[in-house]
Enzyme design. Structure first.
Site, PDB file in Angstrom:
ATOM      1  N   GLU A   1      -6.662  -8.195  -1.575  1.00 42.99           N
ATOM      2  CA  GLU A   1      -6.820  -8.738  -0.234  1.00 42.99           C
ATOM      3  C   GLU A   1      -7.933  -7.992   0.504  1.00 42.99           C
ATOM      4  OE1 GLU A   1      -3.820  -8.884   3.664  1.00 42.99           O
ATOM      5  OE2 GLU A   1      -3.297  -7.756   1.888  1.00 42.99           O
TER       6      GLU A   1
ATOM      7  N   ASP B   1      -2.477  11.225  -2.443  1.00 40.97           N
ATOM      8  CA  ASP B   1      -3.909  11.560  -2.312  1.00 40.97           C
ATOM      9  C   ASP B   1      -4.329  11.294  -0.870  1.00 40.97           C
ATOM     10  OD1 ASP B   1      -6.488  12.296  -2.908  1.00 40.97           O
ATOM     11  OD2 ASP B   1      -6.971  10.529  -4.094  1.00 40.97           O
TER      12      ASP B   1
HETATM   13  P1  ADP Z   1     -12.606   4.360  -4.313  1.00 40.10           P
HETATM   14  O1  ADP Z   1     -11.561   3.951  -5.284  1.00 40.10           O
HETATM   15  O2  ADP Z   1     -13.993   4.274  -4.878  1.00 40.10           O
HETATM   16  O3  ADP Z   1     -12.322   5.692  -3.648  1.00 40.10           O
HETATM   17  P2  ADP Z   1     -11.621   3.066  -1.913  1.00 40.10           P
HETATM   18  O4  ADP Z   1     -10.345   2.419  -2.317  1.00 40.10           O
HETATM   19  O5  ADP Z   1     -11.529   4.332  -1.140  1.00 40.10           O
HETATM   20  O6  ADP Z   1     -12.595   3.243  -3.161  1.00 40.10           O
HETATM   21  O7  ADP Z   1     -12.462   1.991  -1.089  1.00 40.10           O
HETATM   22  C1  ADP Z   1     -13.788   2.233  -0.649  1.00 40.10           C
HETATM   23  C2  ADP Z   1     -13.953   1.825   0.818  1.00 40.10           C
HETATM   24  O8  ADP Z   1     -13.782   0.409   0.922  1.00 40.10           O
HETATM   25  C3  ADP Z   1     -12.866   2.413   1.724  1.00 40.10           C
HETATM   26  O9  ADP Z   1     -13.298   3.597   2.345  1.00 40.10           O
HETATM   27  C4  ADP Z   1     -12.629   1.336   2.739  1.00 40.10           C
HETATM   28  O10 ADP Z   1     -13.497   1.488   3.849  1.00 40.10           O
HETATM   29  C5  ADP Z   1     -12.991   0.054   2.048  1.00 40.10           C
HETATM   30  N1  ADP Z   1     -11.813  -0.693   1.556  1.00 40.10           N
HETATM   31  C6  ADP Z   1     -10.892  -0.289   0.653  1.00 40.10           C
HETATM   32  N2  ADP Z   1      -9.982  -1.229   0.402  1.00 40.10           N
HETATM   33  C7  ADP Z   1     -10.349  -2.300   1.175  1.00 40.10           C
HETATM   34  C8  ADP Z   1      -9.808  -3.622   1.370  1.00 40.10           C
HETATM   35  N3  ADP Z   1      -8.719  -4.015   0.698  1.00 40.10           N
HETATM   36  N4  ADP Z   1     -10.445  -4.433   2.226  1.00 40.10           N
HETATM   37  C9  ADP Z   1     -11.558  -4.047   2.903  1.00 40.10           C
HETATM   38  N5  ADP Z   1     -12.111  -2.829   2.768  1.00 40.10           N
HETATM   39  C10 ADP Z   1     -11.514  -1.957   1.924  1.00 40.10           C
END
Ligand code: ADP
Length: 292
Positions: free
Chosen positions: A92, A200
């Protein structure tokens, strides 16, 4: 192979395709993209090499575990799959409203609610651990279940990381690290109740949703002592004071938390030492020497 195109059609309907792919920055491990689909829907995509497919399996399981507590919102996971030369997690898309008034208070109370939720579904053969291993950043995280929190933290957390530090630890620190593992019960306590942990919880792993409500992303879940999550929020900072006021208002504070905090963070710092190198050696050694 379960391709991205199949995953999108399964979720959004036959013939729906990706119209626009916009790179999103801010993560530390994966390529991330906001997707605009041909039917006008949005989705969020994380991608990595094929050899990283298991990371996305673990991330999906962690997100699903948090969702099942019904306490804090997490993104809906549409699919974890592999495509032509890469693995992916499709979920999502969250449109963030930013940190509106009351955000930190809500985050504190929701984390407390998650820490109070039942944990029986997540463990088997012991009270602490998780039904599957997962990852802490790029590090492998073992979750073999134990009845004792102290035993779990010694065997599945610190000892696993200490074993990877051979090229950094000299014989004196190896001895002290061994002694610390044998005497952890001098410093830690067995919680009254186990808690599902985010695992984490640094400032990059929560978000605000479109209504300004807190959400968790990118967890490394396991069942443990709630203090381990709070300790990590203090490792790199970025959490407002009102978060702690709200959290401890709900959970209460076990006396001596500040004396245990660095011991919990020793796990993350040793993981950082093993992943990112020598600049983490001094903080690791200092903590080991303090708890002798
Ligand atoms: P990684 O696994 O590379 O650490 P993250 O899960 O932290 O990646 O996601 C990277 C960035 O994308 C996050 O800092 C956030 O700002 C954005 N993000 C993460 N999940 C979502 C989502 N479901 N919808 C919109 N933006 C998201």
């Amino acid at each position: 192979m379960y391709s991205l195109a199949e995953a999108i059609e399964d979720k959004f309907g036959k013939g729906v395709t990706v119209e626009k792919k916009t790179a999103v920055h801010g993560g530390d491990a994966n390529d991330a993209y906001a997707l605009l689909l041909s039917d006008g829907s949005k989705a969020f995509l994380k991608a990595n090499s094929l050899s990283n497919a298991d990371f996305f399996r673990a991330e999906k399981e962690g997100i699903d575990a948090i969702r099942s507590t019904g306490t804090i919102r997490v993104p809906e996971i549409y699919a974890a799959g592999t495509d032509d030369g890469y693995s992916f997690l499709l979920m999502e898309h969250i449109g963030s409203a930013g940190k509106v008034r009351g955000f930190w208070d809500k985050l504190g109370r929701k984390l407390a609610a998650m820490h109070k939720a039942g944990t029986a579904d997540f463990v088997s053969g012991g009270k602490y651990g998780f039904n599957a291993d997962n990852y802490i950043g790029a590090g492998y995280q073992k979750n073999g279940c134990r009845d004792s929190w102290i035993k779990f933290f010694a065997e599945q957390r610190l000892e696993v990381q200490f074993k990877l530090t051979e090229r950094y630890f000299d014989s004196d620190i190896i001895k002290k690290a061994g002694k610390l593992l044998d005497t952890l019960d001098r410093f830690l306590y067995e919680p009254e109740k186990p808690s599902l942990l985010h695992g984490d919880l640094w400032a990059g792993n929560f978000m605000s949703d479109e209504n300004g409500n807190p959400m968790f992303i990118d967890p490394a879940v396991y069942v443990g002592c709630s203090e381990a999550d709070i300790a990590m929020t203090e490792l790199f900072g970025g959490f407002d004071r009102s978060f702690y006021t709200a959290y401890f208002d709900e959970m209460g504070k076990v006396p001596g938390y500040e004396d245990r905090r660095d011991l919990y963070n020793l796990y993350h710092l040793t993981n950082h030492l093993n992943l990112f190198g020598r600049s983490y050696l001094l903080p690791v050694v200092r903590i080991i020497e303090r708890y002798q």
